[in-house]
Enzyme design. Sequence first.
Site, mmCIF file in Angstrom:
data_model
loop_
_atom_site.group_PDB
_atom_site.id
_atom_site.type_symbol
_atom_site.label_atom_id
_atom_site.label_comp_id
_atom_site.label_asym_id
_atom_site.label_seq_id
_atom_site.Cartn_x
_atom_site.Cartn_y
_atom_site.Cartn_z
ATOM 1 N N TYR A 21 -5.659 7.849 -9.590
ATOM 2 C CA TYR A 21 -4.808 7.484 -8.452
ATOM 3 C C TYR A 21 -3.475 8.231 -8.535
ATOM 4 C CZ TYR A 21 -1.866 4.809 -5.316
ATOM 5 O OH TYR A 21 -0.988 4.455 -4.315
ATOM 6 N N GLU A 43 -1.541 -2.196 -0.148
ATOM 7 C CA GLU A 43 -0.219 -2.594 -0.644
ATOM 8 C C GLU A 43 0.057 -4.055 -0.294
ATOM 9 O OE1 GLU A 43 1.588 -1.065 -2.725
ATOM 10 O OE2 GLU A 43 1.001 1.034 -2.556
ATOM 11 N N TRP A 51 -1.558 -3.913 -9.458
ATOM 12 C CA TRP A 51 -2.082 -2.736 -8.766
ATOM 13 C C TRP A 51 -3.432 -2.349 -9.349
ATOM 14 C CZ3 TRP A 51 -1.934 -0.954 -4.275
ATOM 15 C CH2 TRP A 51 -2.361 0.336 -3.972
#
Length: 181
Positions: A21, A43, A51
């Site tokens: 990522y 998000e 995350w």
Amino acid sequence: MSYCRAIQTMSGPNKELHKVYHDKFYGFPIHDDDELFGRLLMEINQAGLSWELILKKEEAFRKAYHGFNIKKVAAYKDKDVQRLMNDAGIVRNRLKINAAIENAKTILTLQKEYGSFEKWIDANHPLPIEGWVKLFKKTFRFTGGEIVNEFLMSTGYLRGAHDVSCPVYKKVMTAKPGWNR
């Protein structure tokens, strides 16, 4: 600690998840509205969670939300909300699910007015973070300061995604001239 440095301290299988990522997506411009919507959706779903969890569930989110297709998500009905609430592969939070649907509808309106979601963001760029947060809170649902900051940083509109010493920094900075103002 920056994301760049945090990855350096990681070990095990999750390090690779974050590294992919970080190296290929974080801070790079996104020109596809469906992908921009998908990043916003992710998000929003990260709020209150890690995350890492969201990265692990990305494919499940993509499948559950029809490839982040804005038109399809904007057309979701009660049965779709129930389907999502029953999907163990995603975050099953009714407020976040409803926000995704309403935000998709909002993006459709922005697309009509500006030509695309990306052009709406570009039309407002640059703003200080306080201005972005105010604009996003006025325009979208479930978009607090941290969500807006991470969305804009992860899509290259705000500086800080990578340290100057990070090998990816230069790639991000050259991805679109003038992007990280």
